[in-house]
Design a protein around this motif. Structure first.
Motif, PDB file in Angstrom:
ATOM      1  N   VAL A 193       7.426 -42.790 -12.510  1.00 26.19           N
ATOM      2  CA  VAL A 193       6.766 -43.087 -11.233  1.00 26.19           C
ATOM      3  C   VAL A 193       6.345 -44.551 -11.190  1.00 26.19           C
ATOM      4  O   VAL A 193       6.557 -45.255 -10.197  1.00 26.19           O
ATOM      5  CB  VAL A 193       5.544 -42.164 -11.021  1.00 26.19           C
TER       6      VAL A 193
ATOM      7  N   ALA B 121      -0.555 -46.367  -3.795  1.00 30.83           N
ATOM      8  CA  ALA B 121      -1.537 -45.394  -3.325  1.00 30.83           C
ATOM      9  C   ALA B 121      -0.913 -43.999  -3.261  1.00 30.83           C
ATOM     10  O   ALA B 121      -1.544 -43.004  -3.620  1.00 30.83           O
ATOM     11  CB  ALA B 121      -2.075 -45.804  -1.958  1.00 30.83           C
ATOM     12  N   LEU B 122       0.351 -43.926  -2.833  1.00 30.48           N
ATOM     13  CA  LEU B 122       1.020 -42.623  -2.775  1.00 30.48           C
ATOM     14  C   LEU B 122       1.303 -42.104  -4.183  1.00 30.48           C
ATOM     15  O   LEU B 122       1.136 -40.921  -4.474  1.00 30.48           O
ATOM     16  CB  LEU B 122       2.331 -42.736  -1.990  1.00 30.48           C
ATOM     17  N   ALA B 123       1.721 -43.032  -5.064  1.00 27.52           N
ATOM     18  CA  ALA B 123       2.095 -42.625  -6.418  1.00 27.52           C
ATOM     19  C   ALA B 123       0.903 -42.036  -7.164  1.00 27.52           C
ATOM     20  O   ALA B 123       1.062 -41.117  -7.969  1.00 27.52           O
ATOM     21  CB  ALA B 123       2.660 -43.817  -7.180  1.00 27.52           C
TER      22      ALA B 123
ATOM     23  N   PHE C 230       7.428 -38.215 -16.633  1.00 25.75           N
ATOM     24  CA  PHE C 230       7.495 -38.358 -15.175  1.00 25.75           C
ATOM     25  C   PHE C 230       6.597 -39.512 -14.728  1.00 25.75           C
ATOM     26  O   PHE C 230       6.960 -40.315 -13.862  1.00 25.75           O
ATOM     27  CB  PHE C 230       7.049 -37.072 -14.478  1.00 25.75           C
TER      28      PHE C 230
ATOM     29  N   VAL D 265      -1.223 -40.113  -6.191  1.00 28.34           N
ATOM     30  CA  VAL D 265      -1.350 -38.684  -5.887  1.00 28.34           C
ATOM     31  C   VAL D 265      -0.753 -37.848  -7.027  1.00 28.34           C
ATOM     32  O   VAL D 265      -1.261 -36.781  -7.365  1.00 28.34           O
ATOM     33  CB  VAL D 265      -0.628 -38.371  -4.551  1.00 28.34           C
ATOM     34  N   SER D 266       0.313 -38.370  -7.630  1.00 32.48           N
ATOM     35  CA  SER D 266       0.980 -37.578  -8.668  1.00 32.48           C
ATOM     36  C   SER D 266       0.203 -37.594  -9.990  1.00 32.48           C
ATOM     37  O   SER D 266       0.408 -36.726 -10.831  1.00 32.48           O
ATOM     38  CB  SER D 266       2.399 -38.112  -8.896  1.00 32.48           C
TER      39      SER D 266
ATOM     40  N   ILE E  73       1.255 -49.586  -0.614  1.00 26.68           N
ATOM     41  CA  ILE E  73       1.508 -48.267  -0.013  1.00 26.68           C
ATOM     42  C   ILE E  73       2.092 -47.330  -1.068  1.00 26.68           C
ATOM     43  O   ILE E  73       1.633 -46.193  -1.237  1.00 26.68           O
ATOM     44  CB  ILE E  73       2.467 -48.405   1.194  1.00 26.68           C
ATOM     45  N   TYR E  74       3.078 -47.838  -1.811  1.00 30.57           N
ATOM     46  CA  TYR E  74       3.691 -46.986  -2.833  1.00 30.57           C
ATOM     47  C   TYR E  74       2.679 -46.600  -3.898  1.00 30.57           C
ATOM     48  O   TYR E  74       2.593 -45.435  -4.300  1.00 30.57           O
ATOM     49  CB  TYR E  74       4.895 -47.679  -3.482  1.00 30.57           C
TER      50      TYR E  74
ATOM     51  N   PHE F  52      -1.917 -34.524 -10.833  1.00 25.25           N
ATOM     52  CA  PHE F  52      -1.026 -33.379 -11.031  1.00 25.25           C
ATOM     53  C   PHE F  52      -0.365 -33.451 -12.398  1.00 25.25           C
ATOM     54  O   PHE F  52      -0.317 -32.476 -13.128  1.00 25.25           O
ATOM     55  CB  PHE F  52       0.042 -33.339  -9.933  1.00 25.25           C
ATOM     56  N   LEU F  53       0.140 -34.646 -12.722  1.00 27.45           N
ATOM     57  CA  LEU F  53       0.898 -34.768 -13.959  1.00 27.45           C
ATOM     58  C   LEU F  53      -0.016 -34.748 -15.179  1.00 27.45           C
ATOM     59  O   LEU F  53       0.328 -34.167 -16.210  1.00 27.45           O
ATOM     60  CB  LEU F  53       1.721 -36.056 -13.933  1.00 27.45           C
TER      61      LEU F  53
ATOM     62  N   PRO G 283      11.193 -40.237  -8.894  1.00 29.05           N
ATOM     63  CA  PRO G 283      10.070 -39.894  -9.773  1.00 29.05           C
ATOM     64  C   PRO G 283       8.984 -39.070  -9.082  1.00 29.05           C
ATOM     65  O   PRO G 283       8.443 -38.129  -9.659  1.00 29.05           O
ATOM     66  CB  PRO G 283       9.531 -41.259 -10.204  1.00 29.05           C
ATOM     67  N   LEU G 284       8.691 -39.391  -7.815  1.00 26.94           N
ATOM     68  CA  LEU G 284       7.658 -38.622  -7.116  1.00 26.94           C
ATOM     69  C   LEU G 284       8.153 -37.222  -6.759  1.00 26.94           C
ATOM     70  O   LEU G 284       7.355 -36.338  -6.463  1.00 26.94           O
ATOM     71  CB  LEU G 284       7.210 -39.350  -5.852  1.00 26.94           C
TER      72      LEU G 284
END
Lengths: 215, 224, 224
Positions: free
Chosen positions: A116, A142-144, A112, A146-147, A139-140, A150-151, B174-175
């Motif tokens: 991403v 910084a958001l990515a 995953f 976040v995962s 922007i992407y 978790f991953l 993917p997210l």
């Protein structure tokens, strides 16, 4: 030049040590040595993606394209090391579990993660104008990120996994032979140095590309 | 200078109402999304038949159908503004954060409508045993929140690129995969009579983290 | 709210200063560095060849475009307005402004007013439409308007919130003689209370102004 030579010698020396000096772990046998490549690669992945996120946020604050060069370079190298970690893990899985790919939670997570950041590169390639590309991909990115926790840390902990937990185990301590530990940390340092070198190279290329673009 | 704190809430509300009104008048996005969801559902149902005693597959296929419906429709809210050249108007009357929050709420309403049609139809067509409604709805709600949260920010980003339609699914999927993984495993567990605490916490934490990051990033969405 | 602060007939203290303001789109120069200091009340014309950056300058002032160099400072009643909130003090009519096709003329204006948190939206929208002579078309959908009527609607949108700064980009485009007379009359009405900035190369329009900013960008003459 000297730095690069030292880095090369350092990694080569510890690689030899991995084969002739460090002992093997009983259950893992000969596959013990994947530890010295697989985990440092996973470590560099997290460091690089974190670096990318950091520079993405700095770009949004300062609008200095230098931060965009860093963010893009770190994401590319992060993907590269993520592939190294995935492939080395997959080879190890073949030796230990009997198949290259089982959708074990760890394998799922890292796959995953690859997707991403592949999406990050796809996004960058779809925007031509430099400032806009820098802003939107920041922007992407910084958001990515976040995962990432978790991953890398949460999902494999929640779901039952066969993956050994030598570093990030719930007990939070290292049960390794001292010699294994020394080689492992030395490789961790070596890989981090390798990353720093690749990062500086990639950023220099990005700077040149930028200047070429302006000329 | 007078405070404008109250007008941000007003802007979000005005944008949500405008979206709903536009959508209701044309029904173009909703019809397309519903048609897409029902078509996907039909092909899944037709391909595998009734799965009354395979609750492990039921959970997985349900979320695949919902994910596809979300991917096909959630970028619509921004793409419509770009294609209608109305983004200038919107940006002149509201802050980027208010615009994004208005669109996020609209996307949530939109997903809820799609699910209200798709889910009962899915349960009936697939011959699914009755779910544990509390757990099932909690998973559905949190899953939708995470899907809408990631789709809204990425939809806004993608609407400013070349080839926006094609790129949206590839970049946002993917997210959404962690959401899919947790939601599938939770849905499966509630049918099997197991605990879903871990999945609910994971979904809630992931949605909260996505939304918190989004709130910090929304302000940079439009600058040229 | 901006509207509450600058009621018709009262002069708000507004200053607008630019220091070496410039914009580049990648390699292309959108606006060569420009500096000026303006204050309300007054009417200013921005003139210059095609491509010299008139529209770019107005977009920067309206807060739609982040300048790549220099600084723009708007102060209202002596207080500096943060860049992100400049839009709240500005009314902007530009040819690139489009309205929602699914909504009527009045609904478009009401949405804009609601999003800005304006009180008495219905009356404000009706008043703005009356000022541009569009009151009879208030309930028509936007696609039913001619291009001249759409231009009037853009001007009505700019006037809606009674902004202390009014930006008009090519206000006479698509307008007939009667429409141009309406623009001249509106500018005269705003002259004693607001800062009106008109971007134009039309002599009839820049003669309305007391000051003139001539942009000396390269335009099309000397390709970079």
């Amino acid at each position: 030049m000297i730095g690069r030579l030292l880095l090369f010698l350092w990694i080569a020396a510890w690689m030899v040590a991995a084969f002739y000096w460090a002992p093997l772990v009983p259950v893992l046998g000969e596959t013990t040595r994947v530890l010295y490549f697989h985990i440092p690669a996973a470590w560099v992945t997290v460091v690089a993606l974190g670096w990318s996120m950091l520079h993405s946020i700095l770009y949004l604050r300062t609008r200095n394209l230098e931060h965009d060069h860093h963010a893009a370079a770190a994401a590319e190298i992060g993907i590269l090391f993520c592939v190294v970690a995935t492939v080395s893990g997959s080879l190890w899985a073949k030796a230990m579990w009997g198949s290259y790919w089982n959708w074990d939670p760890r394998e799922t997570s890292i796959f995953f993660l690859l997707l991403v950041y592949a999406a990050y590169l796809a996004l960058r390639s779809a925007i031509e104008q430099e400032e806009r590309r820098a802003r939107l991909s920041a922007i992407y990115s910084a958001l990515a990120f976040v995962s990432v926790p978790f991953l890398m840390f949460v999902v494999p902990r929640i779901y039952f996994s066969l993956h050994p937990d030598p570093i990030i185990n719930p007990r939070g301590k290292l049960d390794m032979d001292p010699r294994i530990r020394i080689v492992f940390f030395a490789m961790l340092v070596g890989f981090t140095g390798l990353y720093a070198w690749l990062q500086s190279l990639r950023v220099r290329v990005a700077r040149l590309e930028h200047r070429l673009d302006q000329a | 200078m007078p405070s404008n704190g109250s007008s941000s809430g007003a802007a979000v509300w005005a944008i949500l109402r405008k979206e709903c009104r536009s959508e209701w008048r044309t029904r173009y996005g909703l019809n397309a999304a519903l048609l897409f969801a029902v078509t996907t559902l039909t092909s899944v149902s037709f391909a595998v038949g009734r799965l009354t005693d395979r609750t492990d597959l039921l959970g997985a296929l349900l979320w695949v159908v919902l994910l596809f419906a979300a991917l096909s429709s959630l970028s619509h809210a921004f793409v419509r503004e770009v294609e209608g050249h109305t983004l200038t108007l919107l940006r002149l009357v509201a802050s980027p954060t208010a615009i994004a929050l208005g669109k996020l709420l609209f996307n949530l309403v939109f997903l809820a409508v799609i699910e209200a049609v798709t889910v009962p139809l899915y349960l009936a067509l697939m011959g699914a045993p009755p779910p544990k409604w509390g757990a099932f709805l909690a998973l559905l709600g949190l899953g939708s929140l995470a899907l809408a949260g990631s789709a809204t920010l990425i939809g806004a980003v993608i609407s400013q690129t070349r080839g926006r339609g094609a790129l949206f699914a590839g970049v946002s999927l993917p997210l959404m995969l962690p959401v899919l993984a947790a939601a599938v495993s939770g849905t499966r567990a509630q049918w099997a009579g197991g605990a879903i605490g871990a999945e609910v916490r994971l979904l809630a934490a992931y949605s909260a983290a996505l939304l918190a990051a989004s709130l910090l990033l929304y302000d940079h969405l439009w600058e040229d | 709210m901006s509207a509450a602060l600058a009621p018709a007939g009262r002069v708000a203290t507004v200053t607008l200063e630019a220091h070496d303001l410039a914009h580049r789109y990648g390699r292309r120069t959108g606006l060569e560095p420009v500096s000026f200091a303006l204050a309300a009340p007054g009417v200013v014309a921005v003139t210059g060849a095609n491509g010299s950056g008139k529209s770019t300058l107005l977009r920067v002032i309206a807060g739609l475009l982040r300048p790549s160099h220099g600084r723009l400072a708007l102060a209202v009643e002596g207080r500096a307005v943060p860049d992100a909130r400049r839009r709240e003090w500005v009314g902007f009519a530009t040819p690139e402004l489009s309205f929602y096709d699914e909504l009527s003329v009045a609904e478009n204006l009401r949405f804009a007013g609601e999003a800005r948190g304006l009180e008495g939206v219905d009356a404000a929208a009706a008043a703005a439409l009356a000022r541009v002579g569009l009151e009879s078309r208030a309930h028509d959908r936007v696609p039913a308007l001619s291009s001249g009527m759409k231009q009037r609607l853009r001007i009505a949108f700019a006037l809606l919130l009674k902004p202390p700064v009014l930006l008009l980009d090519e206000p006479g485009s698509h307008l007939d003689d009667e429409g141009r007379a309406t623009v001249a009359r509106l500018v005269d009405q705003e002259r004693p209370t607001s800062l009106v900035v008109i971007a134009t190369n039309d002599e009839r329009e820049w003669r309305l102004a007391e000051q003139r900013i001539e942009l000396r960008g390269r335009g099309l003459g000397h390709p970079a």
